[in-house]
Design a protein around this motif. Structure first.
Motif, PDB file in Angstrom:
ATOM      1  N   TRP A 137      -4.819  17.041 -16.911  1.00 42.70           N
ATOM      2  CA  TRP A 137      -5.761  17.763 -17.775  1.00 42.70           C
ATOM      3  C   TRP A 137      -5.274  17.768 -19.221  1.00 42.70           C
ATOM      4  CZ3 TRP A 137     -10.270  19.550 -19.012  1.00 42.70           C
ATOM      5  CH2 TRP A 137     -10.406  20.595 -19.925  1.00 42.70           C
ATOM      6  N   THR A 138      -3.976  17.958 -19.408  1.00 39.71           N
ATOM      7  CA  THR A 138      -3.415  17.970 -20.760  1.00 39.71           C
ATOM      8  C   THR A 138      -3.617  16.619 -21.444  1.00 39.71           C
ATOM      9  OG1 THR A 138      -1.744  19.571 -20.037  1.00 39.71           O
ATOM     10  CG2 THR A 138      -1.314  18.398 -22.090  1.00 39.71           C
ATOM     11  N   LEU A 139      -3.376  15.536 -20.712  1.00 35.90           N
ATOM     12  CA  LEU A 139      -3.625  14.208 -21.261  1.00 35.90           C
ATOM     13  C   LEU A 139      -5.103  14.016 -21.564  1.00 35.90           C
ATOM     14  CD1 LEU A 139      -2.767  11.303 -21.951  1.00 35.90           C
ATOM     15  CD2 LEU A 139      -3.034  10.733 -19.520  1.00 35.90           C
ATOM     16  N   PHE A 140      -5.954  14.492 -20.679  1.00 39.96           N
ATOM     17  CA  PHE A 140      -7.394  14.371 -20.908  1.00 39.96           C
ATOM     18  C   PHE A 140      -7.797  15.053 -22.213  1.00 39.96           C
ATOM     19  CE2 PHE A 140     -11.529  16.442 -20.765  1.00 39.96           C
ATOM     20  CZ  PHE A 140     -12.368  15.343 -20.625  1.00 39.96           C
ATOM     21  N   THR A 391     -16.690  10.487 -21.459  1.00 35.20           N
ATOM     22  CA  THR A 391     -15.900  11.340 -20.566  1.00 35.20           C
ATOM     23  C   THR A 391     -15.776  10.714 -19.185  1.00 35.20           C
ATOM     24  OG1 THR A 391     -16.649  13.301 -21.774  1.00 35.20           O
ATOM     25  CG2 THR A 391     -15.649  13.657 -19.614  1.00 35.20           C
ATOM     26  N   LEU A 392     -16.841  10.105 -18.697  1.00 38.77           N
ATOM     27  CA  LEU A 392     -16.758   9.384 -17.422  1.00 38.77           C
ATOM     28  C   LEU A 392     -15.658   8.329 -17.475  1.00 38.77           C
ATOM     29  CD1 LEU A 392     -20.402   8.629 -16.169  1.00 38.77           C
ATOM     30  CD2 LEU A 392     -18.663   9.981 -15.003  1.00 38.77           C
ATOM     31  N   VAL A 393     -15.621   7.576 -18.553  1.00 37.41           N
ATOM     32  CA  VAL A 393     -14.629   6.508 -18.690  1.00 37.41           C
ATOM     33  C   VAL A 393     -13.214   7.092 -18.756  1.00 37.41           C
ATOM     34  CG1 VAL A 393     -13.802   4.645 -20.170  1.00 37.41           C
ATOM     35  CG2 VAL A 393     -16.269   4.945 -19.793  1.00 37.41           C
ATOM     36  N   ILE A 394     -13.027   8.107 -19.606  1.00 36.27           N
ATOM     37  CA  ILE A 394     -11.697   8.715 -19.746  1.00 36.27           C
ATOM     38  C   ILE A 394     -11.239   9.313 -18.419  1.00 36.27           C
ATOM     39  CG2 ILE A 394     -10.364  10.513 -20.909  1.00 36.27           C
ATOM     40  CD1 ILE A 394     -12.385  10.205 -23.276  1.00 36.27           C
ATOM     41  N   GLY A 395     -12.108  10.069 -17.780  1.00 37.91           N
ATOM     42  CA  GLY A 395     -11.752  10.693 -16.506  1.00 37.91           C
ATOM     43  C   GLY A 395     -11.433   9.681 -15.431  1.00 37.91           C
ATOM     44  N   ILE A 398      -7.944   8.073 -16.071  1.00 36.58           N
ATOM     45  CA  ILE A 398      -6.846   8.981 -15.725  1.00 36.58           C
ATOM     46  C   ILE A 398      -6.715   9.094 -14.210  1.00 36.58           C
ATOM     47  CG2 ILE A 398      -6.064  11.382 -15.816  1.00 36.58           C
ATOM     48  CD1 ILE A 398      -7.242  11.544 -18.623  1.00 36.58           C
ATOM     49  N   GLN A 399      -7.843   9.193 -13.529  1.00 40.05           N
ATOM     50  CA  GLN A 399      -7.818   9.297 -12.069  1.00 40.05           C
ATOM     51  C   GLN A 399      -7.185   8.064 -11.427  1.00 40.05           C
ATOM     52  OE1 GLN A 399      -8.272  11.625 -10.058  1.00 40.05           O
ATOM     53  NE2 GLN A 399      -9.181  10.973  -8.136  1.00 40.05           N
ATOM     54  N   LYS A 400      -7.467   6.877 -11.979  1.00 38.85           N
ATOM     55  CA  LYS A 400      -6.965   5.645 -11.394  1.00 38.85           C
ATOM     56  C   LYS A 400      -5.529   5.317 -11.813  1.00 38.85           C
ATOM     57  CE  LYS A 400     -10.572   4.612  -8.988  1.00 38.85           C
ATOM     58  NZ  LYS A 400     -10.497   4.621  -7.511  1.00 38.85           N
ATOM     59  N   THR A 401      -5.010   5.981 -12.817  1.00 39.92           N
ATOM     60  CA  THR A 401      -3.653   5.693 -13.278  1.00 39.92           C
ATOM     61  C   THR A 401      -2.671   6.766 -12.799  1.00 39.92           C
ATOM     62  OG1 THR A 401      -4.238   6.704 -15.409  1.00 39.92           O
ATOM     63  CG2 THR A 401      -4.343   4.298 -15.256  1.00 39.92           C
ATOM     64  N   ILE A 402      -2.686   7.914 -13.415  1.00 40.29           N
ATOM     65  CA  ILE A 402      -1.729   8.955 -13.028  1.00 40.29           C
ATOM     66  C   ILE A 402      -2.303   9.920 -12.000  1.00 40.29           C
ATOM     67  CG2 ILE A 402      -0.579   8.802 -15.261  1.00 40.29           C
ATOM     68  CD1 ILE A 402      -1.910  11.461 -16.015  1.00 40.29           C
ATOM     69  N   GLY A 403      -3.595   9.828 -11.739  1.00 41.28           N
ATOM     70  CA  GLY A 403      -4.225  10.749 -10.797  1.00 41.28           C
ATOM     71  C   GLY A 403      -4.646  12.033 -11.489  1.00 41.28           C
ATOM     72  N   PHE A 404      -5.900  12.428 -11.305  1.00 41.73           N
ATOM     73  CA  PHE A 404      -6.437  13.612 -11.979  1.00 41.73           C
ATOM     74  C   PHE A 404      -6.520  14.798 -11.018  1.00 41.73           C
ATOM     75  CE2 PHE A 404      -9.293  14.160 -15.929  1.00 41.73           C
ATOM     76  CZ  PHE A 404      -8.892  15.479 -16.087  1.00 41.73           C
ATOM     77  N   ARG A 405      -6.729  14.508  -9.747  1.00 44.58           N
ATOM     78  CA  ARG A 405      -6.971  15.570  -8.780  1.00 44.58           C
ATOM     79  C   ARG A 405      -5.712  15.855  -7.952  1.00 44.58           C
ATOM     80  NH1 ARG A 405     -12.398  16.666  -5.279  1.00 44.58           N
ATOM     81  NH2 ARG A 405     -11.553  18.304  -3.937  1.00 44.58           N
TER      82      ARG A 405
END
Length: 456
Positions: A137-140, A391-395, A398-405
């Protein structure tokens, strides 16, 4: 320098800063007990991250000289260089001419606008409550404000010549000519669209919507809503940048719309559900605050009542869309901020009047025709589309690299323990074993039991 105006804008900046802790309590009370610290931290970290970026380059991207097409500012103010000691506004090219800009220090305007950037990022967090990794979230936040918020603030808030004689501002403020007094597009539509995109990227919470996920602390929610309402006077009335009549107009229209929205929301609840709720009253207040934000300096008090009443009713109905459409917007960011922002931005096209603000335009109900309504729609949906797609692209990245969830186990056990190794409430003392009080209670209980055994 006008010291009265300077004092008012400084106080307004402090009021807007208070809105972020207020939002933290508003959101924190709405989540379950095992998620409250994470929710508070998601707002609190925005103060740290956005402030650093704003000083380094954010203000320059938002209010620097446009680098092409009214899309983003340049690097003139990177590190806030050259702003100490200057007034906000374009100095006259002829020194013999009188100053016509706002007579406040430039750095006062900088810090006022900073607080808008902070709370816009924090608003998004409500859409993904209970399931986001803290550092993701902080990176986002860092990426999102850089790519989305700073350019959109340039579009909406940066007027030609505001920060330099020959400086060109953003396309919505200047080329399109849409009206947004305090951030209905740049803040609320922007954050609402981003919240919808992130909710889709992260997916539904475990058990939603089958399991009840009720607010754990409604007093927190009311406290947060009250702090938001209080701070919003700085948000709206402070945007006049003067301690004068226009600030007074924004103050009363903000109050009127918010009060009407509370009533509008509660009436919908009474008709639909049979009872008005505390959560509904708090949410209705926020919906009214959101809706009046772009219009507060352009409409009359009666127009504000109409905007608030419509916003309260429509937002109360809109929060149910997530169940019908299947997206898990945890704390109704879409239903309140996106829908409320759209209502307020579009209704300027109906209720704006130059009798309130000569710098504005007349809306449809004041003889202005449909032209302003069309401009408001273009501004609203341009910001919505830009924010949603990026935001879709950014999210997704992040989800595919470091994981968002967070993991399923962490989500079930409690995100506070998983992400912060803390809990908001210490219950172990009541059960024993977790505190000196609990251990003393255990010892006492053991002695009583032993005594009873001897007597038996």
């Amino acid at each position: 320098m006008n010291t009265g105006d300077t004092a008012w804008v400084l106080v307004s900046a402090a009021l807007v800063m208070l809105m972020t802790p207020g939002l933290a309590f508003f959101y924190g009370g709405m989540v379950r007990a095992k998620s409250v610290l994470n929710m508070l931290m998601m707002s609190f970290i925005a103060l740290a991250v956005v402030t650093v970026l704003w000083v380094l380059y954010g203000y320059s991207l938002a209010f620097g000289d446009d680098v092409g097409g009214g899309l983003v500012g340049g690097g003139e103010f990177a590190g806030l260089k050259g702003l100490v000691g200057g007034l906000f506004g374009a100095a006259p090219s002829d020194p013999a001419q009188p100053w016509t800009g706002h007579q406040i220090p430039h750095l006062v305007f900088v810090v006022f606008q900073l607080m808008f950037a902070v709370i816009t990022a924090a608003l998004i967090s409500g859409a993904i409550a209970d399931r986001a990794k803290f550092w993701a979230w902080t990176l986002f936040i860092a990426v999102w404000v850089t790519i989305v918020y700073f350019p959109v603030a340039h579009w909406v808030f940066d007027f030609d010549g505001a920060t330099g004689v020959d400086f060109v501002g953003g396309w919505i403020a200047n080329k399109l000519g849409a009206l947004d007094f305090a951030g209905g597009t740049a803040v609320h539509i922007n954050a609402g669209a981003a919240g919808l995109a992130l909710a889709l990227v992260l997916g539904k919470r475990k058990g939603w919507p089958r399991e009840p996920m009720r607010p754990h602390n409604l007093p927190f929610v009311i406290l947060g809503a009250g702090l938001l309402w209080f701070g919003w006077y700085g948000f709206n009335a402070g945007s006049a940048l003067v301690a004068g009549d226009l600030a007074g107009v924004a103050f009363i229209t903000t109050t009127a719309a918010t009060a009407a929205a509370v009533l509008g929301w509660l009436v919908v609840e009474q008709v639909r559900d049979g009872r008005p709720t505390t959560l509904g009253a708090a949410s209705g207040a926020v919906a009214g605050l959101v809706a009046i934000t772009p219009a507060c300096g352009y409409v009359s008090p009666l127009g504000a009542l109409a905007i608030g009443l419509v916003a309260g009713g429509l937002c109360a109905l809109a929060v149910g869309l997530k169940y019908k459409l299947g997206f898990d917007d945890s704390l109704d960011v879409v239903g309140v901020h996106l829908v409320g922002g759209l209502v307020g931005t579009l209704m300027i096209g109906l209720f704006a009047t130059t009798s309130v603000n000569a710098a504005g335009k007349d809306g449809l109900f004041y003889g202005g025709g449909l032209g302003l309504l069309g401009k408001q729609a273009v501004a609203a949906f341009a910001v919505l589309g830009y924010s949603f797609v990026l935001t879709l692209v950014i999210g997704f990245l992040i989800q595919k690299t470091i994981g968002f969830r967070v993991s399923a186990d962490a989500e079930r056990a409690g995100i506070d323990e998983a992400e912060h190794a803390e809990s908001a409430y210490e219950f172990s003392g009541l059960r024993g074993g977790g505190s000196s009080l609990g251990r003393s209670a255990d010892v006492l209980a053991g002695k009583i039991a032993a005594g009873a055994g001897k007597e038996g």
